[in-house]
Design a protein around this motif. Structure first.
Motif, mmCIF file in Angstrom:
data_model
loop_
_atom_site.group_PDB
_atom_site.id
_atom_site.type_symbol
_atom_site.label_atom_id
_atom_site.label_comp_id
_atom_site.label_asym_id
_atom_site.label_seq_id
_atom_site.Cartn_x
_atom_site.Cartn_y
_atom_site.Cartn_z
ATOM 1 N N GLN A 49 0.698 -1.120 0.029
ATOM 2 C CA GLN A 49 0.048 -0.035 -0.084
ATOM 3 C C GLN A 49 1.037 1.388 -0.009
ATOM 4 N N ARG A 51 0.808 5.874 -1.038
ATOM 5 C CA ARG A 51 0.116 6.998 -1.328
ATOM 6 C C ARG A 51 1.172 8.065 -1.998
ATOM 7 N N LEU A 60 2.069 2.914 -10.714
ATOM 8 C CA LEU A 60 0.776 2.560 -10.282
ATOM 9 C C LEU A 60 0.063 3.589 -9.541
ATOM 10 N N GLY A 61 -1.081 3.985 -9.810
ATOM 11 C CA GLY A 61 -1.714 4.778 -9.108
ATOM 12 C C GLY A 61 -1.503 6.393 -9.729
ATOM 13 N N LYS A 62 -2.354 7.393 -8.847
ATOM 14 C CA LYS A 62 -1.928 8.901 -8.991
ATOM 15 C C LYS A 62 -1.432 9.354 -7.814
ATOM 16 N N GLU A 65 -3.418 9.892 -4.430
ATOM 17 C CA GLU A 65 -4.563 8.633 -4.201
ATOM 18 C C GLU A 65 -3.636 7.550 -3.515
ATOM 19 N N SER A 67 -3.097 3.947 -3.006
ATOM 20 C CA SER A 67 -3.006 2.772 -4.041
ATOM 21 C C SER A 67 -2.694 1.399 -3.342
ATOM 22 N N ALA A 69 -1.504 -2.884 -4.186
ATOM 23 C CA ALA A 69 -1.012 -3.872 -5.345
ATOM 24 C C ALA A 69 -0.707 -4.938 -4.677
ATOM 25 N N TRP A 99 8.850 -0.484 -9.701
ATOM 26 C CA TRP A 99 8.680 0.513 -8.852
ATOM 27 C C TRP A 99 9.676 1.864 -8.792
#
Length: 121
Positions: A49, A51, A60-62, A65, A67, A69, A99
């Protein structure tokens, strides 16, 4: 029994990227421990997890937000050698992890390597 001072490296990686990460790590170091090579421990399933802040470039994600995975925990050890560790992290882990900032942890530990004179062997 001989206690070998080691770095224990733990990396969390998406399941789809596990094989590429393992291959990248093994292209840099054979992860030898005693008479064995390519020694790794893999645990699954897990969930990562995060942010990302506004300055991040997440794969992944913005930004802003939360997120999550799926993730796999990959662990391996090498003898304590700071230069070897830096090379392995730079060329093996970071170069092959998807990542921007991989979850990587390095601990100093001891690996109990049995001597060959074990009973029943």
């Amino acid at each position: 029994m001989q206690l070998i001072p080691v770095y224990r490296i733990t990396v969390f990686v998406p399941p789809a990227d596990m094989d590429a990460l393992k291959a990248g790590i093994l292209s840099v170091d054979d992860l030898a421990m005693g008479d064995y090579r390519e020694v790794m421990w893999i645990s699954s399933p897990g969930l990562e997890q995060f942010r990302p802040d506004q300055a991040a470039s997440p794969a992944l994600g913005k930004a802003g937000e939360l997120s999550a995975a799926p993730t796999v925990r990959l662990e391996f050890s090498i003898p304590r050698d700071a230069q070897r560790l830096q090379r392995l992290l730079r060329e093996g882990v970071h170069a092959h992890h998807p990542w921007e900032v991989p979850a990587v942890f390095v601990d100093e530990s001891l690996f109990p390597l049995p001597t060959r004179e074990r009973a029943g062997r």
